[in-house]
Scaffold this active site. Structure first.
Site, PDB file in Angstrom:
ATOM      1  N   PHE A 128       0.894  -1.324   0.002  1.00  0.00           N
ATOM      2  CA  PHE A 128      -0.026   0.062   0.060  1.00  0.00           C
ATOM      3  C   PHE A 128       0.784   1.373  -0.106  1.00  0.00           C
ATOM      4  O   PHE A 128       0.304   2.312  -0.501  1.00  0.00           O
ATOM      5  CB  PHE A 128      -0.734   0.015   1.335  1.00  0.00           C
ATOM      6  CG  PHE A 128      -2.123  -0.987   1.143  1.00  0.00           C
ATOM      7  CD1 PHE A 128      -3.143  -0.813   0.925  1.00  0.00           C
ATOM      8  CD2 PHE A 128      -1.694  -2.245   1.982  1.00  0.00           C
ATOM      9  CE1 PHE A 128      -4.350  -1.595   0.795  1.00  0.00           C
ATOM     10  CE2 PHE A 128      -2.594  -3.201   1.938  1.00  0.00           C
ATOM     11  CZ  PHE A 128      -4.245  -2.723   1.644  1.00  0.00           C
TER      12      PHE A 128
ATOM     13  N   THR B   9      -4.133   2.436  -8.500  1.00  0.00           N
ATOM     14  CA  THR B   9      -5.027   3.506  -8.723  1.00  0.00           C
ATOM     15  C   THR B   9      -5.617   3.448 -10.218  1.00  0.00           C
ATOM     16  O   THR B   9      -4.795   2.929 -10.969  1.00  0.00           O
ATOM     17  CB  THR B   9      -4.633   4.789  -8.452  1.00  0.00           C
ATOM     18  OG1 THR B   9      -5.637   5.948  -8.808  1.00  0.00           O
ATOM     19  CG2 THR B   9      -3.415   4.944  -9.215  1.00  0.00           C
ATOM     20  N   ASP B  10      -7.020   3.980 -10.427  1.00  0.00           N
ATOM     21  CA  ASP B  10      -7.450   3.991 -11.828  1.00  0.00           C
ATOM     22  C   ASP B  10      -6.763   5.163 -12.581  1.00  0.00           C
ATOM     23  O   ASP B  10      -6.863   5.304 -13.804  1.00  0.00           O
ATOM     24  CB  ASP B  10      -8.921   4.093 -11.684  1.00  0.00           C
ATOM     25  CG  ASP B  10      -9.482   5.312 -10.908  1.00  0.00           C
ATOM     26  OD1 ASP B  10      -8.586   5.883 -10.372  1.00  0.00           O
ATOM     27  OD2 ASP B  10     -10.626   5.450 -10.898  1.00  0.00           O
TER      28      ASP B  10
ATOM     29  N   LYS C 172      -7.945  15.168   0.741  1.00  0.00           N
ATOM     30  CA  LYS C 172      -8.727  14.882  -0.211  1.00  0.00           C
ATOM     31  C   LYS C 172     -10.276  15.316  -0.245  1.00  0.00           C
ATOM     32  O   LYS C 172     -10.570  15.854   0.827  1.00  0.00           O
ATOM     33  CB  LYS C 172      -8.782  13.254  -0.281  1.00  0.00           C
ATOM     34  CG  LYS C 172      -7.530  12.517  -0.231  1.00  0.00           C
ATOM     35  CD  LYS C 172      -6.779  12.698  -1.796  1.00  0.00           C
ATOM     36  CE  LYS C 172      -5.452  11.930  -1.584  1.00  0.00           C
ATOM     37  NZ  LYS C 172      -5.484  10.575  -1.371  1.00  0.00           N
ATOM     38  N   LEU C 173     -10.727  15.271  -1.186  1.00  0.00           N
ATOM     39  CA  LEU C 173     -12.111  16.046  -1.481  1.00  0.00           C
ATOM     40  C   LEU C 173     -12.929  16.019  -0.392  1.00  0.00           C
ATOM     41  O   LEU C 173     -13.401  16.957   0.292  1.00  0.00           O
ATOM     42  CB  LEU C 173     -12.672  15.833  -2.922  1.00  0.00           C
ATOM     43  CG  LEU C 173     -14.307  16.515  -3.150  1.00  0.00           C
ATOM     44  CD1 LEU C 173     -13.857  17.940  -3.291  1.00  0.00           C
ATOM     45  CD2 LEU C 173     -14.610  15.892  -4.377  1.00  0.00           C
TER      46      LEU C 173
ATOM     47  N   ASN D 142     -17.493  16.125  -9.005  1.00  0.00           N
ATOM     48  CA  ASN D 142     -17.209  16.723  -7.693  1.00  0.00           C
ATOM     49  C   ASN D 142     -17.988  17.697  -7.082  1.00  0.00           C
ATOM     50  O   ASN D 142     -18.264  17.683  -6.018  1.00  0.00           O
ATOM     51  CB  ASN D 142     -15.663  17.530  -7.954  1.00  0.00           C
ATOM     52  CG  ASN D 142     -14.676  16.577  -8.195  1.00  0.00           C
ATOM     53  OD1 ASN D 142     -14.641  15.248  -8.017  1.00  0.00           O
ATOM     54  ND2 ASN D 142     -13.470  16.990  -8.776  1.00  0.00           N
TER      55      ASN D 142
ATOM     56  N   ASP E 257      -8.629  25.731 -11.938  1.00  0.00           N
ATOM     57  CA  ASP E 257      -8.424  24.524 -12.123  1.00  0.00           C
ATOM     58  C   ASP E 257      -7.082  23.781 -11.903  1.00  0.00           C
ATOM     59  O   ASP E 257      -5.901  24.616 -12.168  1.00  0.00           O
ATOM     60  CB  ASP E 257      -9.025  24.062 -13.494  1.00  0.00           C
ATOM     61  CG  ASP E 257      -9.538  22.702 -13.300  1.00  0.00           C
ATOM     62  OD1 ASP E 257      -9.247  21.830 -12.355  1.00  0.00           O
ATOM     63  OD2 ASP E 257     -10.114  22.141 -14.332  1.00  0.00           O
TER      64      ASP E 257
END
Length: 355
Positions: free
Chosen positions: A80, A133-134, A198-199, A258, A290
């Site tokens: 990980f 991750t994708d 993170k978001l 988002n 952005d």
């Protein structure tokens, strides 16, 4: 029987360790460098548990990894450990190459040497699981089909490129040396213990502080959201039944923009912790410049997990998000401990300058 887990004090790694020990008697050796997002508090529930041994160290330290492998003789290694935040990779890519590429190489070499010395049934039973991750697949248009395991890598950030490089190293160690490698590519994880850069946790914390809720660009970037406990269940399934040399996409079947995610968080906070003035937290949303090279859409086709391993995500996004918000509201001790001066300086430099 023992597992060696790297990065097991981070968000996903610690959740995997906790879930594993809740389901199995098999012990875990947990190697973590305790960088800014690694947190021993994530593992507090395991204090005094003899099945869990924590080791403070880096995967880049091949001698340490080799010593742990020789001492504990694990039947599997789950990797990980990684630098994982795109924005930080844009600001300082060197750390991502050092940890994600060089660290994976050092780990693979130590594991290969250990595996080659195994004999009897232990050798064919051994597994190395690379958690990825994708984002290695790049970006999709609004009508493009979801990423499959056959989608070519096209990373667009230093973080994604470093993870793609690590995955290709793991693949090569399987093809070149026969190391029994498994690779997983997951979509955006969320849930308890996620570092608030993170978001989802960032939005929760900024809302409670009365600060602007930064949304990049128009906020219409699409991500597939995966509850962290579902991800851990999928990893257990891959470890138990996955075919060496094969990769597996793990997704939550929950595509949202988002901006939609931020709106949902605001609605939950409006209900559970309303502002004193009665105004919705949506009033704090602020669109900011952005991110450079910001991928527009990720989507995961996890049908291989369903058809070959019998796994599908079990947590609906609204349920998982409600649990996550409730956890952050109830665990202010954990949140306050991680929001130190370095964190506040990072948030200020990352978002306030973009406003």
């Amino acid at each position: 029987m023992t597992l060696l887990v790297t990065g097991g004090a981070g968000f996903i790694g610690s959740r995997f360790v906790l879930d594993w020990l809740a389901c199995h008697q098999e012990s875990v050796v947990n190697l973590d460098a305790l960088a800014y997002a690694g947190n021993p508090m994530n593992l507090a529930a395991l204090d005094g548990d003899p099945r869990h041994r924590f080791v403070h160290g880096s995967v880049n330290d091949g001698a340490l990894v080799a010593a742990l492998l020789a001492e504990h003789r694990p039947r599997a290694v789950l990797h990980f450990a990684a630098e994982s935040h795109v924005d930080r990779s844009l600001a300082g890519p060197g750390a991502f190459v050092a940890t994600n590429v060089d660290g994976t190489f050092a780990l693979l070499e130590a594991v290969r040497a250990y595996w080659q010395r195994l004999s009897g049934p232990a050798k064919p039973a051994f597994r190395y699981l690379q958690v990825s991750t994708d984002e290695v697949y790049g970006t999709l248009g609004p009508l493009d089909p979801a990423f499959t395991e056959a989608t070519p890598f096209a990373p667009n950030s230093p973080y994604a490129a470093s993870k793609a490089a690590a995955d290709l190293l793991a693949r090569a160690w399987h093809r070149s040396y026969g190391l029994p490698v498994l690779i997983t590519h997951c979509s955006n994880n969320y849930g308890p213990h996620q570092f608030p850069e993170k978001l989802i946790p960032l939005t929760i914390e900024r809302a409670l502080e009365g600060a602007p809720l930064p949304v990049y660009g128009d906020g219409l970037q699409v991500r597939d959201w995966l509850y962290v406990d579902d991800h851990c269940e999928a990893l257990r399934r891959v470890l138990a039944e996955g075919v060496p040399g094969r990769s597996y996409n793990i997704g939550g079947n929950a595509e949202h923009t988002n901006l939609d995610v931020v709106h949902r968080i605001c609605a939950l906070l409006d209900a559970q912790r309303p502002r004193a003035d009665g105004v919705s937290y949506r009033a704090q949303i602020a669109f900011v410049a952005d991110r450079p090279g910001h991928d527009r859409r990720y989507a995961i086709d996890a049908s291989r997990m369903a058809t070959e391993l019998g796994w599908v995500p079990g947590t609906a996004f609204d349920d998982g998000l409600a649990r996550t918000v409730a956890w952050y509201l109830s665990r202010r001790d954990w949140v306050d401990a991680v929001k130190d001066g370095r964190y506040r300086d990072w948030v200020a430099s990352q978002y306030e300058a973009r406003a």
